[in-house]
Design a protein around this motif. Structure first.
Motif, short mmCIF file in Angstrom:
data_model
loop_
_atom_site.label_atom_id
_atom_site.label_comp_id
_atom_site.label_asym_id
_atom_site.label_seq_id
_atom_site.Cartn_x
_atom_site.Cartn_y
_atom_site.Cartn_z
N LYS A 1 0.73 -1.18 0.02
CA LYS A 1 0.00 0.02 0.00
C LYS A 1 0.82 1.19 -0.05
O LYS A 1 0.40 2.36 -0.37
N ASP A 2 2.15 1.11 0.49
CA ASP A 2 3.03 2.34 0.36
C ASP A 2 3.79 2.38 -0.76
O ASP A 2 5.07 3.09 -0.70
N VAL A 3 3.68 1.64 -1.76
CA VAL A 3 4.34 1.67 -3.09
C VAL A 3 3.47 2.19 -4.12
O VAL A 3 2.39 1.91 -4.38
N LEU A 4 4.24 3.21 -4.76
CA LEU A 4 3.42 3.59 -6.16
C LEU A 4 4.40 3.10 -7.31
O LEU A 4 5.69 3.25 -7.28
N LEU A 5 3.82 2.42 -8.17
CA LEU A 5 4.42 1.71 -9.33
C LEU A 5 4.10 2.56 -10.58
O LEU A 5 3.08 2.81 -10.94
N LEU A 6 5.48 2.83 -11.24
CA LEU A 6 5.30 3.73 -12.49
C LEU A 6 5.87 2.80 -13.57
O LEU A 6 6.78 2.30 -13.42
N ASP A 7 4.82 2.49 -14.60
CA ASP A 7 5.00 1.60 -15.59
C ASP A 7 5.62 2.04 -16.92
O ASP A 7 4.36 2.78 -17.50
N PHE A 8 6.62 1.85 -17.44
CA PHE A 8 7.02 2.50 -18.62
C PHE A 8 6.18 1.75 -19.86
O PHE A 8 6.28 2.58 -20.74
N ASP A 9 5.56 1.05 -19.54
CA ASP A 9 4.76 0.22 -20.77
C ASP A 9 3.35 0.82 -20.98
O ASP A 9 2.76 0.78 -21.74
N LYS A 10 3.10 1.65 -19.98
CA LYS A 10 1.84 2.41 -19.82
C LYS A 10 1.99 4.03 -19.97
O LYS A 10 1.12 4.87 -20.37
N LEU A 11 3.11 4.54 -19.32
CA LEU A 11 3.40 5.90 -19.55
C LEU A 11 4.72 6.11 -20.47
O LEU A 11 5.42 5.35 -20.46
N SER A 12 4.62 7.24 -20.67
CA SER A 12 5.88 7.65 -21.62
C SER A 12 6.87 8.02 -20.78
O SER A 12 6.74 8.17 -19.27
N LYS A 13 8.11 7.89 -21.26
CA LYS A 13 9.30 8.30 -20.36
C LYS A 13 9.42 9.62 -19.86
O LYS A 13 9.58 9.78 -18.48
N ASN A 14 8.88 10.76 -20.56
CA ASN A 14 8.66 11.93 -19.98
C ASN A 14 7.65 11.96 -18.84
O ASN A 14 7.73 12.75 -17.79
N GLU A 15 6.48 11.24 -18.76
CA GLU A 15 5.49 11.06 -18.02
C GLU A 15 6.08 10.57 -16.74
O GLU A 15 5.87 11.13 -15.61
N VAL A 16 6.81 9.59 -16.83
CA VAL A 16 7.22 8.82 -15.63
C VAL A 16 8.10 9.76 -14.92
O VAL A 16 8.25 9.90 -13.81
N LYS A 17 9.20 10.30 -15.95
CA LYS A 17 10.08 11.34 -15.13
C LYS A 17 9.42 12.62 -14.28
O LYS A 17 9.76 13.02 -13.39
N THR A 18 8.54 13.03 -15.15
CA THR A 18 7.71 14.32 -14.47
C THR A 18 7.14 13.76 -13.26
O THR A 18 7.08 14.51 -12.11
N LEU A 19 6.51 12.79 -13.16
CA LEU A 19 5.72 12.07 -11.85
C LEU A 19 6.86 12.08 -10.97
O LEU A 19 6.66 12.34 -9.64
N LEU A 20 7.88 11.32 -11.15
CA LEU A 20 8.95 10.76 -10.39
C LEU A 20 9.58 12.18 -9.52
O LEU A 20 9.84 12.37 -8.42
N LYS A 21 9.83 13.00 -10.67
CA LYS A 21 10.48 14.29 -10.05
C LYS A 21 9.42 15.23 -9.08
O LYS A 21 10.04 15.61 -8.05
N MET A 22 8.14 15.13 -9.32
CA MET A 22 7.31 15.64 -8.63
C MET A 22 7.29 15.33 -7.05
O MET A 22 7.33 15.94 -6.18
N TYR A 23 7.42 13.60 -6.98
CA TYR A 23 7.29 13.17 -5.80
C TYR A 23 8.43 13.22 -4.98
O TYR A 23 8.72 13.51 -3.83
N VAL A 24 9.69 13.24 -5.76
CA VAL A 24 10.93 13.33 -5.08
C VAL A 24 11.05 14.85 -4.47
O VAL A 24 11.40 15.17 -3.46
N GLU A 25 10.71 15.91 -5.42
CA GLU A 25 10.62 17.29 -4.57
C GLU A 25 9.84 17.51 -3.65
O GLU A 25 10.06 18.21 -2.79
N ASP A 26 8.61 16.85 -3.80
CA ASP A 26 7.62 16.89 -2.55
C ASP A 26 8.21 16.26 -1.00
O ASP A 26 7.82 16.61 -0.06
N SER A 27 9.12 15.44 -1.58
CA SER A 27 9.84 14.52 -0.28
C SER A 27 10.62 15.36 0.31
O SER A 27 11.32 15.19 1.40
N LEU A 28 11.34 16.24 -0.42
CA LEU A 28 12.53 16.99 0.15
C LEU A 28 12.17 18.20 1.17
O LEU A 28 11.29 18.53 1.53
#
Length: 165
Positions: free
Chosen positions: A138-165
């Motif tokens: 339940k505490d894991v977010l899975l980002l799938d490159f087969d369902k999202l573009s590389k740019n979408e994955v990177k944008t989401l990942l960056k947003m979550y990382v910046e929110d964690s800082l």
């Protein structure tokens, strides 16, 4: 946030993680899986520790065969050392099928996933029990490159990382 990237081989999962580490300038611990070359030919893979150690690289495969006990020894040592750096992002690149018989490593991996608030990892796209268990947490977010573009994955990942800082 505990974020794992998945997708078919060669879509840029590890590259995405490396770009986020650099762009967001985050402090990390954990490991990366890197190719091992002989005479300019890839002949296996090695674990590269992202913690200060005398030896940071240990080969764990030859061709497609695992070298026994590398995960149970070196992998466990690295993961235990990471527990001293819980304020950092734990990098787990990648969790796959080669370590499936390394029970001490898998137990330590679970302990580390439980212990860290911020994780960025790669999960091999397969239905091995421990990988499925990580995906279902339940505490894991899975980002799938087969369902999202590389740019979408990177944008989401960056947003979550910046929110964690």
């Amino acid at each position: 946030m505990k974020i794992f990237l998945t997708g078919e081989k060669g879509v840029g999962k590890s590259t995405c993680i490396q770009e986020i580490i650099k762009e967001c300038q985050i402090s990390v611990c954990g490991f990366m899986t890197l190719p091992f070359y002989e005479e300019n030919k890839r002949v296996g893979f090695m674990l590269h520790a992202l913690v200060d150690r005398e030896f940071n690289d240990v080969r764990f495969s030859k061709q497609k065969e695992v070298i026994p006990n590398v995960f149970n020894s070196f992998g466990v040592e690295v993961l235990k050392e990471c527990l001293h750096y819980r304020n950092r992002f734990l990098i787990l690149d990648e969790i796959g099928f080669l370590e499936q018989n390394e029970t001490a490593y898998l137990a330590q991996l679970k302990e580390n996933i439980d212990a860290f608030n911020n994780i960025i990892g790669v999960l091999r796209k397969c239905d091995i029990q421990y990988i499925v268990e990580i995906k279902k947490r339940k505490d894991v977010l899975l980002l799938d490159f087969d369902k999202l573009s590389k740019n979408e994955v990177k944008t989401l990942l960056k947003m979550y990382v910046e929110d964690s800082l």
